[in-house]
Design an enzyme around this catalytic site. Structure first.
Site, PDB file in Angstrom:
ATOM      1  N   ASP A  83       0.876  -1.168   0.000  1.00  0.00           N
ATOM      2  CA  ASP A  83       0.000   0.000   0.000  1.00  0.00           C
ATOM      3  C   ASP A  83       0.919   1.225   0.000  1.00  0.00           C
ATOM      4  OD1 ASP A  83      -1.559   2.173   0.617  1.00  0.00           O
ATOM      5  OD2 ASP A  83      -2.720   1.152   2.168  1.00  0.00           O
ATOM      6  N   TYR A 143      -8.047  16.364  -5.354  1.00  0.00           N
ATOM      7  CA  TYR A 143      -7.114  15.620  -6.218  1.00  0.00           C
ATOM      8  C   TYR A 143      -6.170  16.600  -6.920  1.00  0.00           C
ATOM      9  CZ  TYR A 143      -5.815  12.810 -10.381  1.00  0.00           C
ATOM     10  OH  TYR A 143      -5.146  12.165 -11.394  1.00  0.00           O
ATOM     11  N   ALA A 164      -5.221  19.532  -5.995  1.00  0.00           N
ATOM     12  CA  ALA A 164      -4.249  20.117  -5.054  1.00  0.00           C
ATOM     13  C   ALA A 164      -3.091  19.147  -4.809  1.00  0.00           C
ATOM     14  CB  ALA A 164      -4.947  20.456  -3.735  1.00  0.00           C
ATOM     15  N   LYS A 205      -1.954  16.861  -6.861  1.00  0.00           N
ATOM     16  CA  LYS A 205      -1.127  16.737  -8.064  1.00  0.00           C
ATOM     17  C   LYS A 205      -0.271  17.994  -8.280  1.00  0.00           C
ATOM     18  CE  LYS A 205      -2.148  12.560  -9.504  1.00  0.00           C
ATOM     19  NZ  LYS A 205      -1.123  11.510  -9.591  1.00  0.00           N
TER      20      LYS A 205
HETATM   21  N1  LIG Z   1      -6.514   8.244 -16.177  1.00  0.00           N
HETATM   22  C1  LIG Z   1      -6.311   9.562 -16.305  1.00  0.00           C
HETATM   23  O1  LIG Z   1      -7.033  10.276 -17.042  1.00  0.00           O
HETATM   24  C2  LIG Z   1      -5.168  10.227 -15.570  1.00  0.00           C
HETATM   25  C3  LIG Z   1      -4.842  11.536 -15.913  1.00  0.00           C
HETATM   26  C4  LIG Z   1      -3.800  12.168 -15.263  1.00  0.00           C
HETATM   27  C5  LIG Z   1      -3.086  11.501 -14.284  1.00  0.00           C
HETATM   28  N2  LIG Z   1      -3.436  10.232 -13.951  1.00  0.00           N
HETATM   29  C6  LIG Z   1      -2.645   9.579 -12.907  1.00  0.00           C
HETATM   30  O2  LIG Z   1      -2.074   8.407 -13.441  1.00  0.00           O
HETATM   31  C7  LIG Z   1      -1.892   7.458 -12.404  1.00  0.00           C
HETATM   32  C8  LIG Z   1      -2.506   6.124 -12.826  1.00  0.00           C
HETATM   33  O3  LIG Z   1      -3.877   6.333 -13.110  1.00  0.00           O
HETATM   34  P1  LIG Z   1      -4.787   5.242 -13.848  1.00  0.00           P
HETATM   35  O4  LIG Z   1      -5.808   6.013 -14.586  1.00  0.00           O
HETATM   36  O5  LIG Z   1      -3.946   4.259 -14.560  1.00  0.00           O
HETATM   37  O6  LIG Z   1      -5.491   4.571 -12.562  1.00  0.00           O
HETATM   38  P2  LIG Z   1      -6.115   3.114 -12.333  1.00  0.00           P
HETATM   39  O7  LIG Z   1      -6.522   2.501 -13.618  1.00  0.00           O
HETATM   40  O8  LIG Z   1      -7.132   3.284 -11.261  1.00  0.00           O
HETATM   41  O9  LIG Z   1      -4.857   2.273 -11.756  1.00  0.00           O
HETATM   42  C9  LIG Z   1      -4.345   2.613 -10.495  1.00  0.00           C
HETATM   43  C10 LIG Z   1      -3.208   1.669 -10.123  1.00  0.00           C
HETATM   44  O10 LIG Z   1      -2.706   2.061  -8.839  1.00  0.00           O
HETATM   45  C11 LIG Z   1      -2.804   0.961  -7.917  1.00  0.00           C
HETATM   46  N3  LIG Z   1      -3.115   1.505  -6.597  1.00  0.00           N
HETATM   47  C12 LIG Z   1      -4.180   2.248  -6.238  1.00  0.00           C
HETATM   48  N4  LIG Z   1      -4.119   2.558  -4.939  1.00  0.00           N
HETATM   49  C13 LIG Z   1      -2.977   1.984  -4.461  1.00  0.00           C
HETATM   50  C14 LIG Z   1      -2.362   1.940  -3.188  1.00  0.00           C
HETATM   51  N5  LIG Z   1      -2.894   2.543  -2.106  1.00  0.00           N
HETATM   52  N6  LIG Z   1      -1.194   1.265  -3.063  1.00  0.00           N
HETATM   53  C15 LIG Z   1      -0.635   0.628  -4.141  1.00  0.00           C
HETATM   54  N7  LIG Z   1      -1.170   0.651  -5.365  1.00  0.00           N
HETATM   55  C16 LIG Z   1      -2.332   1.322  -5.519  1.00  0.00           C
HETATM   56  C17 LIG Z   1      -3.897   0.059  -8.488  1.00  0.00           C
HETATM   57  O11 LIG Z   1      -3.755  -1.314  -8.115  1.00  0.00           O
HETATM   58  P3  LIG Z   1      -4.473  -1.918  -6.795  1.00  0.00           P
HETATM   59  O12 LIG Z   1      -5.875  -1.397  -6.808  1.00  0.00           O
HETATM   60  O13 LIG Z   1      -4.361  -3.407  -6.952  1.00  0.00           O
HETATM   61  O14 LIG Z   1      -3.674  -1.440  -5.648  1.00  0.00           O
HETATM   62  C18 LIG Z   1      -3.634   0.214  -9.991  1.00  0.00           C
HETATM   63  O15 LIG Z   1      -2.564  -0.610 -10.369  1.00  0.00           O
HETATM   64  C19 LIG Z   1      -2.519   8.072 -11.146  1.00  0.00           C
HETATM   65  O16 LIG Z   1      -1.517   8.704 -10.377  1.00  0.00           O
HETATM   66  C20 LIG Z   1      -3.457   9.112 -11.704  1.00  0.00           C
HETATM   67  O17 LIG Z   1      -3.699  10.162 -10.792  1.00  0.00           O
HETATM   68  C21 LIG Z   1      -4.457   9.568 -14.570  1.00  0.00           C
END
Ligand SMILES: NC(=O)c1ccc[n+]([C@@H]2O[C@H](COP(=O)([O-])OP(=O)(O)OC[C@H]3O[C@@H](n4cnc5c(N)ncnc54)[C@H](OP(=O)(O)O)[C@@H]3O)[C@@H](O)[C@H]2O)c1
Length: 268
Positions: free
Chosen positions: A63, A156, A158, A160
Protein backbone atom coordinates in the site's frame (compact mmCIF):
# COMPACT_ATOMS: atom_id res chain seq x y z
CA UNK A 1 19.77 7.27 -25.81
CA UNK A 2 16.36 5.67 -25.33
CA UNK A 3 17.05 2.05 -24.38
CA UNK A 4 16.98 0.75 -20.82
CA UNK A 5 19.11 -2.37 -21.32
CA UNK A 6 20.71 -3.52 -18.08
CA UNK A 7 18.60 -1.10 -15.99
CA UNK A 8 16.13 -1.86 -13.21
CA UNK A 9 12.82 -0.06 -12.75
CA UNK A 10 10.17 -0.05 -10.02
CA UNK A 11 6.67 0.97 -11.12
CA UNK A 12 3.91 1.60 -8.58
CA UNK A 13 0.30 0.89 -9.53
CA UNK A 14 1.51 -1.52 -12.21
CA UNK A 15 -1.49 -3.84 -12.25
CA UNK A 16 -3.60 -1.89 -14.74
CA UNK A 17 -4.04 1.36 -16.67
CA UNK A 18 -1.12 3.74 -17.08
CA UNK A 19 1.18 1.83 -14.69
CA UNK A 20 0.73 -1.45 -16.55
CA UNK A 21 1.54 0.24 -19.88
CA UNK A 22 4.65 1.90 -18.37
CA UNK A 23 5.84 -1.41 -16.89
CA UNK A 24 5.51 -3.21 -20.23
CA UNK A 25 7.14 -0.27 -22.03
CA UNK A 26 10.15 -0.37 -19.66
CA UNK A 27 10.49 -4.14 -20.18
CA UNK A 28 10.29 -3.74 -23.96
CA UNK A 29 13.05 -1.13 -23.68
CA UNK A 30 15.24 -3.71 -21.91
CA UNK A 31 14.71 -3.11 -18.17
CA UNK A 32 14.04 -5.65 -15.45
CA UNK A 33 10.98 -4.44 -13.57
CA UNK A 34 9.54 -4.53 -10.06
CA UNK A 35 5.74 -4.34 -10.30
CA UNK A 36 3.83 -3.00 -7.33
CA UNK A 37 0.14 -2.86 -6.38
CA UNK A 38 -2.10 -3.83 -3.46
CA UNK A 39 -3.73 -6.76 -5.27
CA UNK A 40 -1.52 -9.51 -6.64
CA UNK A 41 -3.57 -11.35 -9.31
CA UNK A 42 -3.57 -8.65 -11.98
CA UNK A 43 0.04 -7.72 -11.29
CA UNK A 44 1.11 -11.37 -11.72
CA UNK A 45 -0.43 -11.34 -15.19
CA UNK A 46 1.70 -8.27 -16.01
CA UNK A 47 4.76 -10.08 -14.61
CA UNK A 48 4.11 -13.06 -16.92
CA UNK A 49 3.97 -10.72 -19.92
CA UNK A 50 7.26 -9.08 -18.83
CA UNK A 51 8.91 -12.50 -18.57
CA UNK A 52 7.67 -13.39 -22.08
CA UNK A 53 9.58 -10.30 -23.23
CA UNK A 54 12.73 -11.89 -21.77
CA UNK A 55 13.05 -9.58 -18.77
CA UNK A 56 12.97 -10.32 -15.02
CA UNK A 57 9.87 -9.32 -13.06
CA UNK A 58 9.45 -8.98 -9.31
CA UNK A 59 5.93 -8.72 -7.85
CA UNK A 60 5.53 -6.51 -4.78
CA UNK A 61 2.37 -6.19 -2.67
CA UNK A 62 2.32 -2.79 -1.03
CA UNK A 63 0.00 0.00 0.00
CA UNK A 64 1.86 3.09 -1.21
CA UNK A 65 0.45 5.22 1.60
CA UNK A 66 2.18 3.13 4.29
CA UNK A 67 5.79 4.28 4.87
CA UNK A 68 6.88 0.93 6.36
CA UNK A 69 5.53 -1.01 3.38
CA UNK A 70 7.21 1.46 1.01
CA UNK A 71 10.58 1.01 2.77
CA UNK A 72 10.21 -2.78 2.51
CA UNK A 73 9.24 -2.59 -1.21
CA UNK A 74 12.30 -0.52 -2.13
CA UNK A 75 14.59 -2.68 -0.04
CA UNK A 76 13.16 -5.91 -1.62
CA UNK A 77 13.72 -4.46 -5.09
CA UNK A 78 17.32 -3.53 -4.33
CA UNK A 79 17.94 -6.96 -2.75
CA UNK A 80 16.57 -8.75 -5.84
CA UNK A 81 18.10 -6.53 -8.53
CA UNK A 82 21.23 -5.27 -6.77
CA UNK A 83 20.24 -1.62 -7.30
CA UNK A 84 17.50 0.65 -8.60
CA UNK A 85 17.87 2.85 -11.68
CA UNK A 86 14.32 4.07 -12.34
CA UNK A 87 11.34 4.65 -10.06
CA UNK A 88 7.94 5.57 -11.51
CA UNK A 89 5.54 6.91 -8.86
CA UNK A 90 2.33 6.11 -10.73
CA UNK A 91 -0.16 4.76 -8.16
CA UNK A 92 -2.82 7.39 -7.49
CA UNK A 93 -6.38 8.41 -8.11
CA UNK A 94 -9.44 9.95 -6.52
CA UNK A 95 -11.94 8.21 -4.26
CA UNK A 96 -14.30 11.15 -3.92
CA UNK A 97 -15.48 13.28 -6.85
CA UNK A 98 -17.98 16.03 -6.14
CA UNK A 99 -18.57 19.56 -4.81
CA UNK A 100 -15.88 20.89 -2.48
CA UNK A 101 -18.50 21.60 0.20
CA UNK A 102 -19.21 17.85 0.38
CA UNK A 103 -15.56 16.85 0.78
CA UNK A 104 -15.06 15.25 4.20
CA UNK A 105 -11.90 15.46 6.30
CA UNK A 106 -11.38 11.75 5.61
CA UNK A 107 -11.66 12.29 1.81
CA UNK A 108 -8.91 14.91 2.05
CA UNK A 109 -6.69 12.72 4.24
CA UNK A 110 -7.16 9.83 1.79
CA UNK A 111 -6.25 12.00 -1.21
CA UNK A 112 -3.08 13.27 0.46
CA UNK A 113 -2.11 9.74 1.53
CA UNK A 114 -2.59 8.15 -1.91
CA UNK A 115 -1.30 10.91 -4.20
CA UNK A 116 1.24 12.90 -2.20
CA UNK A 117 2.46 11.07 0.93
CA UNK A 118 3.10 8.00 -1.25
CA UNK A 119 5.36 10.02 -3.56
CA UNK A 120 7.18 11.54 -0.57
CA UNK A 121 7.79 8.07 0.97
CA UNK A 122 8.99 6.54 -2.32
CA UNK A 123 11.21 9.50 -3.25
CA UNK A 124 12.84 9.31 0.20
CA UNK A 125 13.47 5.56 0.12
CA UNK A 126 14.49 5.30 -3.55
CA UNK A 127 16.32 8.63 -3.36
CA UNK A 128 18.56 7.25 -0.58
CA UNK A 129 19.55 4.34 -2.82
CA UNK A 130 20.07 6.51 -5.91
CA UNK A 131 22.05 9.24 -4.16
CA UNK A 132 24.32 6.51 -2.78
CA UNK A 133 24.68 5.05 -6.31
CA UNK A 134 25.15 8.60 -7.67
CA UNK A 135 22.71 7.78 -10.47
CA UNK A 136 19.00 7.27 -10.99
CA UNK A 137 15.83 8.67 -12.50
CA UNK A 138 12.70 9.35 -10.46
CA UNK A 139 9.55 9.95 -12.47
CA UNK A 140 6.36 11.14 -10.81
CA UNK A 141 2.99 10.84 -12.51
CA UNK A 142 1.27 14.19 -12.06
CA UNK A 143 -1.85 15.39 -13.86
CA UNK A 144 -3.15 18.39 -15.78
CA UNK A 145 -5.44 18.69 -12.76
CA UNK A 146 -2.40 20.05 -10.95
CA UNK A 147 -1.87 22.72 -13.62
CA UNK A 148 -5.33 24.32 -13.79
CA UNK A 149 -8.22 24.26 -11.35
CA UNK A 150 -10.65 21.34 -11.56
CA UNK A 151 -14.15 21.75 -10.13
CA UNK A 152 -15.41 18.56 -8.41
CA UNK A 153 -11.85 17.27 -8.09
CA UNK A 154 -10.30 20.13 -6.10
CA UNK A 155 -8.71 17.82 -3.52
CA UNK A 156 -7.11 15.62 -6.22
CA UNK A 157 -5.94 18.69 -8.17
CA UNK A 158 -4.25 20.12 -5.05
CA UNK A 159 -2.30 16.89 -4.45
CA UNK A 160 -1.13 16.74 -8.06
CA UNK A 161 0.03 20.39 -7.94
CA UNK A 162 2.04 19.46 -4.86
CA UNK A 163 3.61 16.51 -6.71
CA UNK A 164 4.87 18.91 -9.41
CA UNK A 165 6.32 21.18 -6.70
CA UNK A 166 8.04 18.27 -4.94
CA UNK A 167 9.49 17.19 -8.29
CA UNK A 168 11.16 20.59 -8.79
CA UNK A 169 12.54 20.81 -5.24
CA UNK A 170 14.05 17.31 -5.28
CA UNK A 171 15.45 17.84 -8.77
CA UNK A 172 17.41 20.85 -7.51
CA UNK A 173 18.45 19.10 -4.28
CA UNK A 174 19.82 16.00 -6.03
CA UNK A 175 21.05 17.30 -9.40
CA UNK A 176 24.70 17.33 -8.34
CA UNK A 177 24.36 13.74 -7.07
CA UNK A 178 23.48 12.43 -10.53
CA UNK A 179 19.85 11.76 -9.58
CA UNK A 180 17.18 13.26 -11.86
CA UNK A 181 13.58 13.93 -10.82
CA UNK A 182 10.89 14.67 -13.41
CA UNK A 183 7.15 14.53 -13.79
CA UNK A 184 4.83 13.36 -16.58
CA UNK A 185 1.56 15.25 -16.75
CA UNK A 186 -1.20 13.31 -18.52
CA UNK A 187 -4.53 14.79 -19.60
CA UNK A 188 -7.61 12.58 -19.93
CA UNK A 189 -6.50 8.96 -20.31
CA UNK A 190 -9.01 6.12 -20.76
CA UNK A 191 -8.49 3.78 -17.75
CA UNK A 192 -10.53 2.21 -14.96
CA UNK A 193 -10.06 5.44 -12.99
CA UNK A 194 -11.84 7.49 -15.65
CA UNK A 195 -14.29 4.82 -16.90
CA UNK A 196 -17.27 6.61 -15.31
CA UNK A 197 -16.49 9.60 -17.53
CA UNK A 198 -15.26 7.92 -20.72
CA UNK A 199 -18.13 5.41 -20.61
CA UNK A 200 -20.90 8.02 -20.72
CA UNK A 201 -21.18 9.67 -24.10
CA UNK A 202 -22.53 12.99 -22.87
CA UNK A 203 -19.85 13.40 -20.20
CA UNK A 204 -17.12 12.16 -22.52
CA UNK A 205 -18.13 14.56 -25.31
CA UNK A 206 -18.24 17.41 -22.79
CA UNK A 207 -14.73 16.66 -21.53
CA UNK A 208 -13.31 16.30 -25.03
CA UNK A 209 -14.57 19.81 -25.89
CA UNK A 210 -11.54 21.11 -23.99
CA UNK A 211 -9.10 18.76 -25.75
CA UNK A 212 -7.89 20.14 -29.10
CA UNK A 213 -6.82 16.61 -30.18
CA UNK A 214 -10.47 15.61 -29.64
CA UNK A 215 -9.73 12.17 -28.27
CA UNK A 216 -9.09 10.32 -25.03
CA UNK A 217 -5.49 9.34 -24.48
CA UNK A 218 -4.62 5.66 -24.15
CA UNK A 219 -2.28 4.45 -21.37
CA UNK A 220 0.32 3.74 -24.09
CA UNK A 221 0.37 7.49 -24.90
CA UNK A 222 2.21 8.07 -21.60
CA UNK A 223 4.93 5.47 -22.18
CA UNK A 224 7.22 7.32 -24.60
CA UNK A 225 7.59 10.28 -22.23
CA UNK A 226 8.49 7.97 -19.34
CA UNK A 227 11.07 6.10 -21.42
CA UNK A 228 12.63 9.38 -22.49
CA UNK A 229 12.86 10.67 -18.90
CA UNK A 230 14.14 7.30 -17.64
CA UNK A 231 16.99 6.96 -20.12
CA UNK A 232 20.23 8.68 -21.07
CA UNK A 233 18.45 10.82 -23.69
CA UNK A 234 17.22 12.94 -20.78
CA UNK A 235 20.55 13.08 -18.93
CA UNK A 236 20.40 16.91 -18.72
CA UNK A 237 16.66 16.97 -17.98
CA UNK A 238 15.67 17.34 -14.34
CA UNK A 239 12.84 19.22 -12.66
CA UNK A 240 10.72 19.10 -15.82
CA UNK A 241 7.02 18.48 -16.14
CA UNK A 242 6.28 16.89 -19.54
CA UNK A 243 2.66 17.33 -20.57
CA UNK A 244 0.73 14.69 -22.57
CA UNK A 245 -2.75 16.14 -22.89
CA UNK A 246 -3.65 16.48 -26.58
CA UNK A 247 -3.22 20.26 -26.25
CA UNK A 248 -5.68 20.73 -23.37
CA UNK A 249 -3.48 23.09 -21.38
CA UNK A 250 -2.13 24.86 -24.47
CA UNK A 251 -5.10 27.24 -24.67
CA UNK A 252 -6.68 29.48 -22.06
CA UNK A 253 -9.68 29.84 -24.38
CA UNK A 254 -10.77 26.27 -23.77
CA UNK A 255 -13.86 24.83 -25.45
CA UNK A 256 -15.19 28.12 -26.79
CA UNK A 257 -12.13 28.91 -28.88
CA UNK A 258 -11.81 25.33 -30.11
CA UNK A 259 -15.50 25.25 -31.10
CA UNK A 260 -15.17 28.56 -32.97
CA UNK A 261 -12.11 27.25 -34.78
CA UNK A 262 -13.95 24.11 -35.86
CA UNK A 263 -16.91 26.23 -37.00
CA UNK A 264 -14.47 28.07 -39.26
CA UNK A 265 -14.83 31.38 -37.40
CA UNK A 266 -11.13 31.51 -36.60
CA UNK A 267 -8.89 30.82 -39.58
CA UNK A 268 -6.36 28.04 -39.01
N1 LIG B 1 -6.51 8.24 -16.18
C1 LIG B 1 -6.31 9.56 -16.31
O1 LIG B 1 -7.03 10.28 -17.04
C2 LIG B 1 -5.17 10.23 -15.57
C3 LIG B 1 -4.84 11.54 -15.91
C4 LIG B 1 -3.80 12.17 -15.26
C5 LIG B 1 -3.09 11.50 -14.28
N2 LIG B 1 -3.44 10.23 -13.95
C6 LIG B 1 -2.64 9.58 -12.91
O2 LIG B 1 -2.07 8.41 -13.44
C7 LIG B 1 -1.89 7.46 -12.40
C8 LIG B 1 -2.51 6.12 -12.83
O3 LIG B 1 -3.88 6.33 -13.11
P1 LIG B 1 -4.79 5.24 -13.85
O4 LIG B 1 -5.81 6.01 -14.59
O5 LIG B 1 -3.95 4.26 -14.56
O6 LIG B 1 -5.49 4.57 -12.56
P2 LIG B 1 -6.12 3.11 -12.33
O7 LIG B 1 -6.52 2.50 -13.62
O8 LIG B 1 -7.13 3.28 -11.26
O9 LIG B 1 -4.86 2.27 -11.76
C9 LIG B 1 -4.34 2.61 -10.49
C10 LIG B 1 -3.21 1.67 -10.12
O10 LIG B 1 -2.71 2.06 -8.84
C11 LIG B 1 -2.80 0.96 -7.92
N3 LIG B 1 -3.12 1.50 -6.60
C12 LIG B 1 -4.18 2.25 -6.24
N4 LIG B 1 -4.12 2.56 -4.94
C13 LIG B 1 -2.98 1.98 -4.46
C14 LIG B 1 -2.36 1.94 -3.19
N5 LIG B 1 -2.89 2.54 -2.11
N6 LIG B 1 -1.19 1.27 -3.06
C15 LIG B 1 -0.64 0.63 -4.14
N7 LIG B 1 -1.17 0.65 -5.37
C16 LIG B 1 -2.33 1.32 -5.52
C17 LIG B 1 -3.90 0.06 -8.49
O11 LIG B 1 -3.76 -1.31 -8.11
P3 LIG B 1 -4.47 -1.92 -6.80
O12 LIG B 1 -5.87 -1.40 -6.81
O13 LIG B 1 -4.36 -3.41 -6.95
O14 LIG B 1 -3.67 -1.44 -5.65
C18 LIG B 1 -3.63 0.21 -9.99
O15 LIG B 1 -2.56 -0.61 -10.37
C19 LIG B 1 -2.52 8.07 -11.15
O16 LIG B 1 -1.52 8.70 -10.38
C20 LIG B 1 -3.46 9.11 -11.70
O17 LIG B 1 -3.70 10.16 -10.79
C21 LIG B 1 -4.46 9.57 -14.57
Amino acid sequence: MFGLEGRTALITGASRGIGRAIALGCAEAGADVALLARGTDAVREVAETVEKLGRRAVVLTCDVGDPDQVRAAVSDTVAQFGGLDVLVNNAGGFGFAGPFLELTAQDWTDAIRLNLASVVHFCREAGRVMVRQRSGSLINVGSVSGVGGVPMLSHYAATKAAVASLTRSLAAEWAASGVRVNCVVPGWIRTELTSVMSGQEQISDGLLRSVPARRWGDPEDVVGAVLYLAGDGARMTTGSCLTLDGGMTSTIGGPTLIDLMEMGRIPV
